[in-house]
Design an enzyme around this catalytic site. Structure first.
Site, short mmCIF file in Angstrom:
data_model
loop_
_atom_site.label_atom_id
_atom_site.label_comp_id
_atom_site.label_asym_id
_atom_site.label_seq_id
_atom_site.Cartn_x
_atom_site.Cartn_y
_atom_site.Cartn_z
N CYS A 1 15.42 21.79 -8.45
CA CYS A 1 16.08 21.95 -9.83
C CYS A 1 15.28 22.70 -10.80
CB CYS A 1 16.59 20.69 -10.49
SG CYS A 1 15.07 19.64 -11.05
N LEU B 1 -11.53 -10.62 1.33
CA LEU B 1 -12.87 -10.79 0.79
C LEU B 1 -12.90 -12.16 0.30
CD1 LEU B 1 -14.46 -7.40 0.03
CD2 LEU B 1 -14.35 -8.60 2.25
N HIS C 1 6.13 -0.47 -2.66
CA HIS C 1 5.44 0.26 -3.77
C HIS C 1 5.44 1.84 -3.55
CE1 HIS C 1 3.36 -3.61 -5.27
NE2 HIS C 1 4.70 -3.50 -5.41
N ASN D 1 0.91 -1.15 -0.01
CA ASN D 1 0.08 0.05 0.11
C ASN D 1 0.86 1.05 0.22
OD1 ASN D 1 -1.92 -1.71 0.11
ND2 ASN D 1 -2.46 -1.60 2.15
N VAL D 2 0.45 2.22 -0.91
CA VAL D 2 1.20 3.46 -0.86
C VAL D 2 0.63 4.43 0.25
CG1 VAL D 2 2.05 3.21 -3.46
CG2 VAL D 2 -0.33 4.10 -2.75
N THR E 1 -4.72 -8.97 -0.08
CA THR E 1 -3.97 -8.55 -1.57
C THR E 1 -4.50 -9.89 -2.57
OG1 THR E 1 -1.95 -8.44 -2.55
CG2 THR E 1 -2.01 -10.06 -0.37
N SER E 2 -4.71 -9.49 -3.56
CA SER E 2 -5.20 -10.12 -4.56
C SER E 2 -4.30 -11.49 -5.17
CB SER E 2 -5.78 -9.43 -5.54
OG SER E 2 -5.04 -8.66 -6.18
P1 OAD Z 1 -6.07 -5.49 -5.20
O1 OAD Z 1 -6.99 -4.25 -5.49
O2 OAD Z 1 -5.52 -6.29 -6.48
O3 OAD Z 1 -6.60 -6.76 -4.44
C1 OAD Z 1 -7.26 -5.99 -3.13
C2 OAD Z 1 -7.75 -7.21 -2.34
O4 OAD Z 1 -8.31 -6.86 -1.27
C3 OAD Z 1 -8.65 -8.44 -3.07
O5 OAD Z 1 -8.07 -9.74 -2.92
C4 OAD Z 1 -9.82 -8.18 -2.45
O6 OAD Z 1 -10.66 -9.33 -2.14
C5 OAD Z 1 -9.56 -7.93 -1.06
N1 OAD Z 1 -10.36 -6.97 -0.21
C6 OAD Z 1 -11.25 -5.95 -0.33
N2 OAD Z 1 -12.04 -5.30 0.32
C7 OAD Z 1 -11.40 -5.91 1.42
C8 OAD Z 1 -11.82 -5.88 2.91
N3 OAD Z 1 -12.67 -4.76 3.18
N4 OAD Z 1 -11.11 -6.52 3.78
C9 OAD Z 1 -10.16 -7.57 3.36
N5 OAD Z 1 -10.02 -7.76 2.09
C10 OAD Z 1 -10.59 -6.91 1.18
O7 OAD Z 1 -4.90 -4.94 -4.32
P2 OAD Z 1 -3.56 -5.52 -3.98
O8 OAD Z 1 -3.12 -6.81 -3.99
O9 OAD Z 1 -2.90 -4.64 -2.94
O10 OAD Z 1 0.89 -1.80 -7.19
O11 OAD Z 1 -2.64 -4.84 -5.10
C11 OAD Z 1 -1.31 -5.07 -5.61
C12 OAD Z 1 -0.67 -4.04 -6.29
O12 OAD Z 1 -1.42 -3.86 -7.34
C13 OAD Z 1 -0.78 -2.72 -5.69
O13 OAD Z 1 0.06 -2.15 -4.62
C14 OAD Z 1 -0.62 -1.89 -6.89
C15 OAD Z 1 -1.24 -2.71 -7.77
O14 OAD Z 1 -2.10 -2.39 -8.88
C16 OAD Z 1 1.34 -0.79 -8.02
O15 OAD Z 1 0.74 0.08 -8.08
C17 OAD Z 1 2.75 -1.14 -8.49
#
Ligand code: OAD
Length: 246
Positions: free
Chosen positions: A140, A203, A108, A92-93, A177-178
């Protein structure tokens, strides 16, 4: 001695009102979030990328850490008190883990920081939030700073340190995380292959879930505090024995 690594993703901050990448947040100005998070998009259409990030930055500054962030900060504190190795790695950013009291590795980058691609300056900026105005580099003079985040195709930060910790851990959690953005998505398999206990929550089951991983479905605010309580209860004896305290 147990050693714990926790990897978090956008789902942990969803309960603070911040959009996930692939979830209900869906499209922004008709585009997928992951198509805007690239150096190519920044070159081609910097105004659109800037609007997207300024919107996210403005939302972040209104958001507060939730019960999942606070529970993970408590886990970190309690383990530090027992001198047990612990690392929180976040994709997470946002800075909600930090505000809750954790000291995560932000692989990230940071939404509350801006960076100059010319001279390399970077710093915290929470004041320039106009979606239609770039912020020039005060160091700069370059026309526009970029968000200090890692985009697709760029190298995430602290990879060696993270991989060492994951390869050595005995407990690995992947939360909210997905599981489809690498290298982070590969850490679950790495931990599993080294014999760590692996616990995953979100989820829905992520793409990289293996048959040996334990999965708890639910919102982070509902599930994570319980996982932390359980860990601290379960680990209490092991950690105390390791330190010779009966
Ligand atoms: P995603 O948006 O891909 O996935 C979010 C995950 O959180 C999914 O598996 C959902 O089921 C779950 N979720 C949603 N709401 C939730 C809740 N209230 N409680 C628990 N889980 C929940 O996000 P990330 O896996 O973080 O990178 O994505 C990884 C990276 O892909 C990010 O850091 C970003 C990106 O696009 C960059 O920008 C380089």
């Amino acid at each position: 001695m147990h050693s714990i690594v926790v990897l978090t993703g956008a789902g942990v901050s969803a309960d603070s009102g911040l959009d996930t990448f692939r979830g209900a947040g869906g499209l922004w100005e008709g585009r997928r979030a992951q198509d805007l998070a690239t150096p190519e998009a920044w070159d081609r259409d910097p105004a659109a990328v800037w609007r997207f990030y300024q919107m996210r930055r403005a939302r972040l500054f209104q958001a507060e850490p939730n019960a999942a962030h606070f529970a993970l900060a408590r886990l970190e504190r309690e383990l530090a008190a027992r001198e047990a190795p612990f690392l929180l790695v976040t994709q997470n950013v946002d800075d909600l883990h930090d505000r809750a009291g954790s000291r995560p590795l932000h692989m990230h980058g940071h939404l509350d920081r801006l960076r100059c691609e010319g001279c390399g300056w970077s710093g915290v900026d929470r004041t320039h939030l106009d979606p239609d105005r770039f912020v020039p580099c005060a160091a700069c003079g370059r026309e526009r700073l970029r968000p200090d985040v890692v985009w697709f195709g760029e190298r995430p930060r602290e990879l060696e340190r993270i991989e060492r910790a994951v390869a050595a851990c005995t407990l690995f959690f992947a939360l909210g995380t997905s599981g489809n953005v690498y290298p982070a998505a590969g850490y679950l398999a790495l931990a599993r292959s080294r014999g760590a206990r692996t616990l995953v929550s979100g989820l829905e089951a992520p793409e990289n879930l293996g048959p040996r991983d334990e999965f708890r479905a639910g919102r982070a605010v509902d599930v994570v505090p319980g996982i932390v309580d359980e860990m601290l209860r379960g680990l209490g004896n092991v950690l105390r024995e390791d330190h010779g305290v009966k």
